[in-house]
Design an enzyme around this catalytic site. Sequence first.
Site, PDB file in Angstrom:
ATOM      1  N   LYS A  70      55.479  30.401  40.698  1.00 37.69           N
ATOM      2  CA  LYS A  70      55.370  31.554  39.252  1.00 37.69           C
ATOM      3  C   LYS A  70      56.600  30.595  38.110  1.00 37.69           C
ATOM      4  O   LYS A  70      56.977  31.490  36.946  1.00 37.69           O
ATOM      5  CB  LYS A  70      55.768  33.224  39.329  1.00 37.69           C
ATOM      6  CG  LYS A  70      54.834  33.453  40.309  1.00 37.69           C
ATOM      7  CD  LYS A  70      54.006  34.393  38.502  1.00 37.69           C
ATOM      8  CE  LYS A  70      52.564  35.296  39.518  1.00 37.69           C
ATOM      9  NZ  LYS A  70      51.926  36.260  38.330  1.00 37.69           N
ATOM     10  N   SER A  95      55.469  42.155  41.370  1.00 36.71           N
ATOM     11  CA  SER A  95      56.134  42.749  42.992  1.00 36.71           C
ATOM     12  C   SER A  95      57.043  41.929  42.745  1.00 36.71           C
ATOM     13  O   SER A  95      57.358  42.269  44.012  1.00 36.71           O
ATOM     14  CB  SER A  95      54.733  43.087  43.189  1.00 36.71           C
ATOM     15  OG  SER A  95      54.344  41.356  43.501  1.00 36.71           O
ATOM     16  N   GLU A 221      41.070  35.444  48.002  1.00 37.05           N
ATOM     17  CA  GLU A 221      41.703  37.424  47.626  1.00 37.05           C
ATOM     18  C   GLU A 221      41.848  37.798  49.075  1.00 37.05           C
ATOM     19  O   GLU A 221      40.848  37.176  50.039  1.00 37.05           O
ATOM     20  CB  GLU A 221      40.721  37.558  46.617  1.00 37.05           C
ATOM     21  CG  GLU A 221      40.884  37.643  45.325  1.00 37.05           C
ATOM     22  CD  GLU A 221      39.966  38.119  44.542  1.00 37.05           C
ATOM     23  OE1 GLU A 221      40.434  39.067  44.111  1.00 37.05           O
ATOM     24  OE2 GLU A 221      38.111  38.282  44.932  1.00 37.05           O
ATOM     25  N   GLY A 225      42.149  43.188  48.446  1.00 36.07           N
ATOM     26  CA  GLY A 225      42.445  43.220  47.273  1.00 36.07           C
ATOM     27  C   GLY A 225      41.355  42.715  47.003  1.00 36.07           C
ATOM     28  O   GLY A 225      41.279  41.522  46.165  1.00 36.07           O
ATOM     29  N   ASP A 227      39.200  42.202  43.683  1.00 36.21           N
ATOM     30  CA  ASP A 227      38.713  42.957  42.533  1.00 36.21           C
ATOM     31  C   ASP A 227      38.451  41.629  42.180  1.00 36.21           C
ATOM     32  O   ASP A 227      37.058  42.272  41.080  1.00 36.21           O
ATOM     33  CB  ASP A 227      40.109  43.332  41.746  1.00 36.21           C
ATOM     34  CG  ASP A 227      41.117  42.426  41.705  1.00 36.21           C
ATOM     35  OD1 ASP A 227      41.992  42.119  43.173  1.00 36.21           O
ATOM     36  OD2 ASP A 227      41.805  42.024  40.118  1.00 36.21           O
ATOM     37  N   SER A 321      50.635  28.648  47.135  1.00 38.08           N
ATOM     38  CA  SER A 321      51.250  29.261  45.766  1.00 38.08           C
ATOM     39  C   SER A 321      52.926  30.227  46.088  1.00 38.08           C
ATOM     40  O   SER A 321      53.804  29.973  45.450  1.00 38.08           O
ATOM     41  CB  SER A 321      50.541  30.565  45.216  1.00 38.08           C
ATOM     42  OG  SER A 321      50.999  31.228  46.342  1.00 38.08           O
TER      43      SER A 321
END
Length: 335
Positions: A70, A95, A221, A225, A227, A321
């Site tokens: 990030k 989060s 995923e 979750g 989506d 990640s």
Amino acid sequence: MTDSPSSHTGPTGSDVSVPDVTLDDVRDAARRLSGVAHRTPVLRSRTLDALVGAEVFLKCENFQRMGAFKFRGAYNALSRLSPEQLARGVVAYSSGNHAQGVALAARELGSHAVIVMPEDSPQSKIDATAGYGAEIVTYDRYTGDRTAISRRLAEERGLALIPPYDHPHIIAGQGTATLELIEETGPLDALLVPVGGGGLMAGAAIAATALVPGIRMIGVEPEAGDDTRRSLAAGHRVTIPVPRTIADGQAVETPGELPFAINQKLVDSVVLVSDAEICAAMKLAFERLKIVTEPSGASALAALLAGRIDPLPAAIGVIISGGNIGLDRFLELLG
């Protein structure tokens, strides 16, 4: 952003164009990050190759500054703000990992960050975000609207809003991890990427499909979750209940608008992993690879170990990640 599109023969079998973010933008982000972000290692393991039956290349963003990918997108976005905007400060919602990335980038650039975080975020992530100098505003992730809260703070205080994934500069920054990976490994047959809001996946897909035509882009995923998988199947973004999964970084209700537009064109498939499979991947990473991963960070590796990739390619990249997890939580999950 530049206007020359990336092309890829996606699941529909037809050539498509992706506007807004290109390989040139990823390369420009890489120049901005040079000397600021870490060029993270690519790890190999004979044991892992033997377990999987393929050559596996792990891009270890758990060794990035603040412990996750990030920082790349956050710094790329903040570094483009005007001096006046930086002086007023920024606001972000997250989060945990985007929170830390924005907080650290703001500190590096002489700005100040206000971070809207779920009150049940891992304490280690809250503490780290505060440690970078950010002001933290908490909310209930099951009843509150983090976007609305952040927009209100931005308006009231004159802050620049830095979303976690739905922004071209964020996506371009995240794509630099894949740019580095392929520069080091050469062409790969497939790339496995954790999917939350979709920014990492979108950046990875832009870089990988431009550099390696024909590469299979596979998102991962958590089962609770899914989506993005549902959205890709439906052909439009769908919203699911707030996911309850150990992969807090992937507990997203709906994909980001821009990431989904990119991923819809460039991603070949999305596979799912259970929380138990994520824990097994974290355990193997710790015991055999000697690296610490957080649940979201291990989800792509979990998919590979669980046999979700069929057919199995000869050479496959896996993005680890992040590694932001406290000792107590790590022991709780793996004990």
